[in-house]
Design a protein around this motif. Structure first.
Motif, mmCIF file in Angstrom:
data_model
loop_
_atom_site.group_PDB
_atom_site.id
_atom_site.type_symbol
_atom_site.label_atom_id
_atom_site.label_comp_id
_atom_site.label_asym_id
_atom_site.label_seq_id
_atom_site.Cartn_x
_atom_site.Cartn_y
_atom_site.Cartn_z
ATOM 1 N N GLY A 102 23.821 -2.055 -3.093
ATOM 2 C CA GLY A 102 25.241 -1.784 -3.244
ATOM 3 C C GLY A 102 25.464 -1.082 -4.578
ATOM 4 N N PRO A 103 26.714 -0.742 -4.882
ATOM 5 C CA PRO A 103 27.000 -0.006 -6.117
ATOM 6 C C PRO A 103 26.887 -0.882 -7.358
ATOM 7 N N LEU A 104 26.605 -0.263 -8.481
ATOM 8 C CA LEU A 104 26.518 -0.979 -9.762
ATOM 9 C C LEU A 104 27.427 -0.306 -10.783
ATOM 10 N N THR A 105 28.113 -1.123 -11.568
ATOM 11 C CA THR A 105 29.085 -0.614 -12.548
ATOM 12 C C THR A 105 28.401 0.033 -13.746
ATOM 13 N N THR A 106 28.957 1.157 -14.196
ATOM 14 C CA THR A 106 28.547 1.740 -15.477
ATOM 15 C C THR A 106 29.799 1.918 -16.331
ATOM 16 N N PRO A 107 29.845 1.286 -17.498
ATOM 17 C CA PRO A 107 31.032 1.482 -18.349
ATOM 18 C C PRO A 107 31.121 2.921 -18.851
ATOM 19 N N LEU A 115 22.727 1.752 -14.528
ATOM 20 C CA LEU A 115 21.613 1.050 -13.888
ATOM 21 C C LEU A 115 21.163 1.812 -12.641
ATOM 22 N N ASN A 116 22.095 2.509 -12.029
ATOM 23 C CA ASN A 116 21.752 3.309 -10.840
ATOM 24 C C ASN A 116 20.786 4.416 -11.222
ATOM 25 N N VAL A 117 21.132 5.084 -12.328
ATOM 26 C CA VAL A 117 20.261 6.153 -12.827
ATOM 27 C C VAL A 117 18.933 5.558 -13.302
ATOM 28 N N PHE A 336 17.851 2.977 -0.588
ATOM 29 C CA PHE A 336 19.009 3.515 0.110
ATOM 30 C C PHE A 336 20.262 2.980 -0.577
ATOM 31 N N GLU A 337 21.296 3.810 -0.606
ATOM 32 C CA GLU A 337 22.408 3.479 -1.499
ATOM 33 C C GLU A 337 23.679 4.220 -1.093
ATOM 34 N N ALA A 338 24.797 3.514 -1.106
ATOM 35 C CA ALA A 338 26.092 4.155 -0.853
ATOM 36 C C ALA A 338 26.364 5.220 -1.914
ATOM 37 N N HIS A 340 29.487 5.912 -2.958
ATOM 38 C CA HIS A 340 30.625 5.479 -3.781
ATOM 39 C C HIS A 340 30.202 4.465 -4.838
ATOM 40 N N GLY A 341 31.169 4.132 -5.709
ATOM 41 C CA GLY A 341 30.912 3.158 -6.758
ATOM 42 C C GLY A 341 31.449 1.784 -6.423
ATOM 43 N N THR A 342 31.791 1.028 -7.470
ATOM 44 C CA THR A 342 32.125 -0.389 -7.303
ATOM 45 C C THR A 342 33.614 -0.637 -7.018
ATOM 46 N N ALA A 343 34.404 0.439 -7.016
ATOM 47 C CA ALA A 343 35.854 0.356 -6.728
ATOM 48 C C ALA A 343 36.450 -0.985 -7.162
ATOM 49 N N PRO A 344 36.430 -1.288 -8.458
ATOM 50 C CA PRO A 344 36.726 -2.665 -8.918
ATOM 51 C C PRO A 344 38.082 -3.196 -8.478
ATOM 52 N N LYS A 345 39.058 -2.306 -8.293
ATOM 53 C CA LYS A 345 40.392 -2.840 -7.945
ATOM 54 C C LYS A 345 40.402 -3.482 -6.549
ATOM 55 N N TYR A 346 39.399 -3.186 -5.740
ATOM 56 C CA TYR A 346 39.337 -3.761 -4.396
ATOM 57 C C TYR A 346 38.306 -4.887 -4.267
ATOM 58 N N ALA A 347 37.616 -5.198 -5.364
ATOM 59 C CA ALA A 347 36.488 -6.140 -5.276
ATOM 60 C C ALA A 347 36.911 -7.487 -4.735
ATOM 61 N N VAL A 352 37.630 -2.840 1.731
ATOM 62 C CA VAL A 352 37.133 -1.453 1.720
ATOM 63 C C VAL A 352 36.280 -1.151 2.943
ATOM 64 N N ASN A 353 35.982 0.127 3.068
ATOM 65 C CA ASN A 353 35.163 0.612 4.171
ATOM 66 C C ASN A 353 33.681 0.326 3.869
ATOM 67 N N PRO A 354 33.007 -0.422 4.733
ATOM 68 C CA PRO A 354 31.581 -0.680 4.495
ATOM 69 C C PRO A 354 30.695 0.439 5.049
ATOM 70 N N THR A 391 39.213 0.811 8.579
ATOM 71 C CA THR A 391 39.666 0.199 7.320
ATOM 72 C C THR A 391 40.796 1.025 6.695
ATOM 73 N N TYR A 392 41.363 0.492 5.588
ATOM 74 C CA TYR A 392 42.587 1.044 4.998
ATOM 75 C C TYR A 392 42.505 2.537 4.664
ATOM 76 N N ASP A 393 41.315 2.984 4.235
ATOM 77 C CA ASP A 393 41.170 4.366 3.770
ATOM 78 C C ASP A 393 41.400 5.363 4.897
ATOM 79 N N GLU A 395 42.938 4.287 7.934
ATOM 80 C CA GLU A 395 44.183 3.882 8.620
ATOM 81 C C GLU A 395 45.399 4.560 7.986
ATOM 82 N N ARG A 396 45.383 4.714 6.643
ATOM 83 C CA ARG A 396 46.562 5.283 5.979
ATOM 84 C C ARG A 396 46.728 6.770 6.290
ATOM 85 N N LEU A 397 45.679 7.385 6.831
ATOM 86 C CA LEU A 397 45.743 8.822 7.142
ATOM 87 C C LEU A 397 45.780 9.100 8.644
HETATM 88 N N1 LIG Z 1 25.636 4.579 -7.102
HETATM 89 C C1 LIG Z 1 26.470 3.750 -7.674
HETATM 90 O O1 LIG Z 1 26.242 2.555 -7.776
HETATM 91 C C2 LIG Z 1 27.740 4.316 -8.221
HETATM 92 C C3 LIG Z 1 28.395 3.598 -9.179
HETATM 93 N N2 LIG Z 1 29.578 4.066 -9.685
HETATM 94 C C4 LIG Z 1 30.262 3.217 -10.676
HETATM 95 O O2 LIG Z 1 31.352 2.561 -10.012
HETATM 96 C C5 LIG Z 1 32.388 2.296 -10.947
HETATM 97 C C6 LIG Z 1 33.741 2.786 -10.404
HETATM 98 O O3 LIG Z 1 33.694 4.191 -10.291
HETATM 99 P P1 LIG Z 1 34.866 5.098 -9.713
HETATM 100 O O4 LIG Z 1 34.770 6.392 -10.369
HETATM 101 O O5 LIG Z 1 36.135 4.353 -9.718
HETATM 102 O O6 LIG Z 1 34.416 5.423 -8.207
HETATM 103 P P2 LIG Z 1 34.408 4.527 -6.909
HETATM 104 O O7 LIG Z 1 33.585 5.266 -5.929
HETATM 105 O O8 LIG Z 1 34.019 3.142 -7.191
HETATM 106 O O9 LIG Z 1 35.932 4.489 -6.429
HETATM 107 C C7 LIG Z 1 36.796 5.590 -6.438
HETATM 108 C C8 LIG Z 1 37.752 5.511 -5.251
HETATM 109 O O10 LIG Z 1 37.045 5.872 -4.087
HETATM 110 C C9 LIG Z 1 37.533 5.143 -2.981
HETATM 111 N N3 LIG Z 1 36.448 4.296 -2.477
HETATM 112 C C10 LIG Z 1 35.295 3.953 -3.089
HETATM 113 N N4 LIG Z 1 34.555 3.195 -2.296
HETATM 114 C C11 LIG Z 1 35.242 3.044 -1.162
HETATM 115 C C12 LIG Z 1 34.998 2.350 0.052
HETATM 116 N N5 LIG Z 1 33.861 1.662 0.267
HETATM 117 N N6 LIG Z 1 35.928 2.405 1.017
HETATM 118 C C13 LIG Z 1 37.053 3.098 0.842
HETATM 119 N N7 LIG Z 1 37.336 3.763 -0.270
HETATM 120 C C14 LIG Z 1 36.441 3.742 -1.259
HETATM 121 C C15 LIG Z 1 38.713 4.345 -3.498
HETATM 122 O O11 LIG Z 1 39.826 5.222 -3.343
HETATM 123 P P3 LIG Z 1 41.379 4.795 -3.252
HETATM 124 O O12 LIG Z 1 41.769 4.324 -4.626
HETATM 125 O O13 LIG Z 1 42.036 6.097 -2.893
HETATM 126 O O14 LIG Z 1 41.545 3.761 -2.203
HETATM 127 C C16 LIG Z 1 38.329 4.156 -4.944
HETATM 128 O O15 LIG Z 1 39.424 3.844 -5.760
HETATM 129 C C17 LIG Z 1 31.986 2.991 -12.248
HETATM 130 O O16 LIG Z 1 31.440 2.015 -13.087
HETATM 131 C C18 LIG Z 1 30.912 3.976 -11.809
HETATM 132 O O17 LIG Z 1 30.018 4.267 -12.825
HETATM 133 C C19 LIG Z 1 30.158 5.228 -9.236
HETATM 134 C C20 LIG Z 1 29.518 5.982 -8.272
HETATM 135 C C21 LIG Z 1 28.232 5.601 -7.720
#
Ligand SMILES: NC(=O)C1=CN([C@@H]2O[C@H](COP(=O)(O)OP(=O)(O)OC[C@H]3O[C@@H](n4cnc5c(N)ncnc54)[C@H](OP(=O)(O)O)[C@@H]3O)[C@@H](O)[C@H]2O)C=CC1
Ligand SMILES: O=C(O)CCC(=O)C(=O)O
Ligand SMILES: [Mg+2]
Length: 417
Positions: A102-107, A115-117, A336-338, A340-347, A352-354, A391-393, A395-397
């Motif tokens: 899954g995704p990992l946070t980078t400040p 950590l991903n890199v 293998f890895e998504a 997207h990132g950790t989208a913290p506001k939805y944690a 979110v969409n899996p 999922t919401y992403d 559905e809203r469209l």
């Molecule tokens: N490989 C990895 O592990 C990655 C890690 N990161 C890390 O993640 C953290 C957050 O990064 P950020 O730039 O906010 O990017 P994110 O990809 O985490 O989120 C950005 C936006 O993308 C949408 N989104 C992300 N994931 C989903 C999902 N599963 N389903 C639906 N919508 C999704 C949301 O949009 P909306 O607000 O419109 O709903 C979300 O607010 C950072 O620390 C970054 O470094 C970032 C990318 C890759």
């Protein structure tokens, strides 16, 4: 350090044969990293969906034995507050050869480096492979999203992601700036105090192995063209060299011949006899052309930072990073890895969409040779989207769609397999 990982009681290791090909038992042990933020939501759903697909495809003859390994915040809880990426995780991924995360946070700004890199660099997973395709019914900002069908080969080990950078005002930054001015004749550092400095290593070896993988993919998957995406007009000896070395690989290792005097060239796919075109485009022009003329692009080979930008931009064209999968591939090891990132506001909200990590698992199953299970996941995804149960992403469209939670979308996917 004592092990913190609980090894499954059943299951065997994936091995490599003498040619470096995977030998996959019927019950492979697969390490997984749950991930930070929404990792807690998407990773368990991914595991349920994969288990269901494997069960349906092979009726109990094959089964994955999942083994949790740690990185990121969960690692600091398990191994101690400073341990973000334990050696044990690196060792186990190397030993077991195929993993998913899954995704990992980078400040941003300060704090730990990505950590991903680090995982990609430590394990030398030099290809970041990100296929971009359209699933019918997915909401997209494009009129004809189905024309976007590309496979990104992002160089994963070099470029400014090497992390060689020095903070403004530090003795290190001052030393590098003075070296550039005094010994290298640099005269164009506009403000030379309070100036951060980053280094962008780009090598022939790094470019060659990435481009070879991309061209081999064209051959194996009957693709029409490979485009080198670069900013070589400005960064001549890094991005420009990437382009030149890329063409050189095509000519010298794949027998490509110049088209109209070059630099574009082409060679015949040895499997099909069809022509594979090798071309290049400057990165900014590419970003407008993928919107205006996506059908002209197929396999993309590009450097690390460009690949990061291009991945999210292309994902948006076919529905967003919620369903954008990826793989980090090396010689014999893959994570293998998504995208997207950790989208913290939805944690932790089961919202979110899996799809992104599920489709990454679909790539993993194909990598194992378990194509029947992989096909079922694609079928499930197509069915769930077509039924507008999303999922919401999405559905809203979409008009008249049914809003599902993250876990219910996983169930809908299984129902549609
Ligand atoms: N490989 C990895 O592990 C990655 C890690 N990161 C890390 O993640 C953290 C957050 O990064 P950020 O730039 O906010 O990017 P994110 O990809 O985490 O989120 C950005 C936006 O993308 C949408 N989104 C992300 N994931 C989903 C999902 N599963 N389903 C639906 N919508 C999704 C949301 O949009 P909306 O607000 O419109 O709903 C979300 O607010 C950072 O620390 C970054 O470094 C970032 C990318 C890759
Ligand atoms: O490592 C990170 O935090 C971001 C990585 C990223 O954006 C990517 O790999 O696409
Ligand atoms: Mg990214």
């Amino acid at each position: 350090m004592t092990s913190k990982v609980v090894k499954p009681e059943q299951g065997e290791q994936i091995q490599l044969d003498a040619n470096g090909a995977l030998v996959v038992p019927n019950n492979p042990v697969i390490p997984y990293i749950e991930g930070d933020g929404i990792g807690v939501d998407v990773s368990p759903v991914m595991i349920d969906v994969v288990n269901a697909a494997v069960e349906k495809a092979y009726g109990g003859d094959k089964k994955i034995e999942w083994m949790e390994v740690y990185a990121g915040e969960k690692s600091t809880q398990v191994y101690g507050s400073e341990v973000w990426l334990p050696q044990e995780t690196l060792d186990l991924v190397k030993e077991y050869k195929v993993a998913i995360k899954g995704p990992l946070t980078t400040p941003v700004g300060g704090g730990i480096r990505s950590l991903n890199v680090a995982l990609r660099q430590e394990l030398d997973l030099y290809v970041c492979l990100r296929p971009v395709r359209y699933y019918a019914g997915t909401p997209s900002p494009l009129k004809q999203p189905e024309l976007t069908d590309m496979v990104i080969f992002r160089e994963n080990s070099e470029d400014i992601y090497a992390g060689i950078e020095y903070q403004a005002g530090t003795p290190e930054a001052t030393k590098v700036i003075n070296f550039l001015k005094d010994e290298m004749g640099a005269t164009k550092i506009r403000f030379d105090t309070d100036c951060g400095i980053g280094i962008k290593p780009t090598s022939k070896a790094g470019t060659t192995r990435l481009v070879k993988a991309a061209l081999q993919y064209c051959i194996d998957n009957d693709r029409d063209s490979m485009t080198l995406v670069h900013k070589g007009n400005i960064m001549k000896f890094t991005e420009g060299a990437f382009k030149d070395w890329g063409y050189q690989v095509a000519r010298e290792e794949f027998g490509a011949e110049l088209i109209d005097g070059g630099p574009w060239c082409s060679f015949k796919n040895p499997n099909t006899g069809k022509e594979i075109i090798v071309k290049d485009v400057i990165a900014d022009a590419f970003l407008q052309q993928i919107l205006l003329r996506p059908a002209e692009y197929d396999v993309i080979a590009t450097m690390n930072l460009n690949g990061d930008y291009v991945s999210d931009a292309l994902a948006a064209q076919v529905g967003g990073i919620g369903i954008a999968p990826g793989a980090n591939l090396g010689d014999g090891v893959a994570i293998f890895e998504a995208t997207h990132g950790t989208a913290p506001k939805y944690a932790g909200q089961d919202k979110v969409n899996p799809g992104s990590v599920i489709l990454s698992a679909e790539m993993m199953l194909r990598h194992l040779g378990w194509v029947e299970a992989a096909d079922l996941i694609v079928k499930g995804m197509e069915g769930a989207i077509k039924a507008k149960t999303v999922t919401y992403d999405f559905e809203r469209l979409m008009d008249d769609a049914t809003l599902l939670s993250c876990s219910d979308f996983g169930k809908a996917l299984v129902k549609n397999m």
